[in-house]
Design a protein around this motif. Sequence first.
Motif, PDB file in Angstrom:
ATOM      1  N   LYS A   1     -13.193 -42.492  11.972  1.00 59.47           N
ATOM      2  CA  LYS A   1     -12.202 -41.437  11.825  1.00 59.47           C
ATOM      3  C   LYS A   1     -11.047 -41.907  10.940  1.00 59.47           C
TER       4      LYS A   1
ATOM      5  N   GLN B   1      -7.256 -40.540   8.651  1.00 60.80           N
ATOM      6  CA  GLN B   1      -6.191 -39.570   8.405  1.00 60.80           C
ATOM      7  C   GLN B   1      -5.539 -39.888   7.071  1.00 60.80           C
TER       8      GLN B   1
ATOM      9  N   THR C   1      -9.032 -40.298  19.100  1.00 61.87           N
ATOM     10  CA  THR C   1      -8.911 -38.856  19.189  1.00 61.87           C
ATOM     11  C   THR C   1      -7.673 -38.405  18.447  1.00 61.87           C
ATOM     12  N   LYS C   2      -7.598 -37.119  18.283  1.00 61.57           N
ATOM     13  CA  LYS C   2      -6.463 -36.565  17.559  1.00 61.57           C
ATOM     14  C   LYS C   2      -5.176 -36.840  18.320  1.00 61.57           C
TER      15      LYS C   2
ATOM     16  N   TYR D   1      -4.827 -46.370  15.045  1.00 67.21           N
ATOM     17  CA  TYR D   1      -5.054 -46.335  13.604  1.00 67.21           C
ATOM     18  C   TYR D   1      -4.307 -47.477  12.928  1.00 67.21           C
TER      19      TYR D   1
ATOM     20  N   HIS E   1     -15.115 -36.728   7.618  1.00 66.39           N
ATOM     21  CA  HIS E   1     -14.752 -37.891   8.412  1.00 66.39           C
ATOM     22  C   HIS E   1     -13.249 -37.957   8.686  1.00 66.39           C
TER      23      HIS E   1
ATOM     24  N   GLU F   1      -9.781 -36.550  10.120  1.00 66.42           N
ATOM     25  CA  GLU F   1      -9.289 -35.628  11.138  1.00 66.42           C
ATOM     26  C   GLU F   1      -8.297 -34.637  10.553  1.00 66.42           C
ATOM     27  N   ARG F   2      -7.412 -35.129   9.683  1.00 65.62           N
ATOM     28  CA  ARG F   2      -6.415 -34.240   9.104  1.00 65.62           C
ATOM     29  C   ARG F   2      -5.684 -34.917   7.961  1.00 65.62           C
TER      30      ARG F   2
ATOM     31  N   ARG G   1      -7.453 -28.417   8.383  1.00 65.33           N
ATOM     32  CA  ARG G   1      -7.114 -29.816   8.664  1.00 65.33           C
ATOM     33  C   ARG G   1      -5.898 -30.293   7.872  1.00 65.33           C
TER      34      ARG G   1
END
Length: 663
Positions: A2, A4, A29-30, A43, A247, A249-250, A276
């Motif tokens: 994941k 960002q 997770t977000k 992250y 891949h 998330e945002r 996103r």
Amino acid sequence: MKKQVLVSVDRGETRVALLEATGNPGAATKPTRSKKDDPAEGYRVAELYFERRGGRSIVGNIYKGKVDNVLAGLEAAFVDIGLEKNGFLHVDEIVVPGVDVGRRGRGKEGGSKITELIKPGQEIVVQVVKDPLKSKGARLSMELTVAGRYMVYAPMGEGVGVSRRLDDRERERLRRETKGLDLRGGGAIIRTAASGAVREDFERELQYLFKLHEVLLKRVEETPAPGLVFQEADLSVRVVRDIFSEHFERAIVDDPKQHQRLVSFFTRTAPELVDRVELYDDKQPLFEAYGVEKVIDGLMTRRVDLPSGGYLIIDYAEALTVIDVNSGSFIGRGKGARLEDTITTTNLEAAEEVVNQLRLRDIGGIIVIDFIDMARARNRDAVLKTLRKTLDEDRTKTFTAEISKLGLVEMTRQNVTEGVREIISRPCPTCDGDGVIKSEDTIAIEFERRLRVIAKKAPKRNEAFLVQMNPRVSQVFTSNAKRVLHALEEETGRRFHFTGSEGLPIDHFDIVMEGSREEVQERAVPFREGDEVLVHIVEPHMYDVDDAVAKIDGYIISVAGGGRFVGARRLVRIDHAGRTSATATMLDAPEEPEEPKAPKAPKAAKAPKAAKEPTQPTQPTDPAENGDGEDGVESTTRRRGRRGGRRRSRAATEPSATPAPES
């Protein structure tokens, strides 16, 4: 894994950070936006990209150039594309319609000679594939490409290629999806971001790329050489276009205009990803909330610590970058720890961190890694395997050699643009470039961000602030008609004054005073009308040769009639004092016509006798004794001892750029 993307837009620069999940990717997770939670938890910052106004990357730009020189011995040509330095065009990058140029390496024969392909003075269309770096000009290619989200269209290419960064199964699927596409006689490269795309996505994007190519051909006909024909998108659009996929998330953007641009771009190219793209509106700055600012500060250091207690030392040279691995305070784990195990553990951690630093600092060229010597071959293989596996996440092309008997690993990494370290720093004048410090522009941009935050948090009654910083930094705000300062004050609704001296560290920042505009201005302006100050006149005035300039701790004093006294100390009277500069007139300038009259010397011998009579009458004329607050017209050197109002007496001055006097 994941990921960002963070996009931060300021007045002077755009910054993009790529965050990757750490530990177990499935657990990432977000993140929530609660103040109690760390939004960056789980992250780490993997890549950083900077772009400043006036310093944009030109990679991808297409120019109509004119061949300046063709060198058969180098099998290359130098092309004038309108920049400071000519671009470099190798014979392997030449494309001539209907001519089989062939590809060759050093020493290989075959193919047409470069002197047969292009001639001096010939106009050609080229694309920049590498930015000008240090003393070298831009690297050019005649094989033009137009980049989209899922594919890169090459009008003069052939066939369809698929990114090798995708797994074999996905590559085979994409080949089936793109089979039989109408490329109008050209070629295409399927990008990594095309993972999961279907044929309809490619057909839709091809129509967009065909229109871009038509516009490009029209501009080539209309543009005289040398000139820019096509400019690549700005940093945020370019990075998000190239890497943003399922891949991620945002993508979080802190600027409404840039957010709208990205939403508009994805609406046309990938509607499924529009949701996103988020607009960041919290009070805490985006990069500070996600811990990116700390990572940026760490890019300037030579030492990088490892989890176990070891560390890396990164040294930059002209031709290569050297990374040294040290065990540091790590002495192994447990009572039965052995030297070989301790060394191997340190090297394994170093292998991962080396790749992290290569990506963060965007280090390119030749790289030599000095691992700690390992006795066992299987340990050396494990370290090399870890290094190569970690490099799989690096989008930049790399090549890694085997570990030598000396424990060295030689590798190369494609050098396309300047790294973040080069952008945010400049050569240090003290050490003659052996080390680096943050530039005044970088510090001024950082201070500007801090002033915005301070102004936002301050009570409404605090209309103005007196900020203490080095004059070389405050000059970034006050130069060019104070455009930066006025823009900041208009945005925040507050007023800022500056104070400080050259003795302050370049990164010194302190709020000395805050309050109403009148209170802060009374404290900030160092002089008042009528003040008499002894100054060192340092240079002629920029616009009037009869006038001159003095500077006291960054405060500019324009002295009327001081042009002939440059380099001397003179007493001046302040006529008008503004926020950053003042105007003044000379008080103790000698009368030039009186000096050369030597025949009057005999009369001067009688002066002591005549001077005794008016001694007492002349005493009351000094305002310091009779209480007269007005300045006499016929001021003489007898008034050197007087200092009226608030001023800095006998202040040393030093040369600087001369701004126009402030009214």
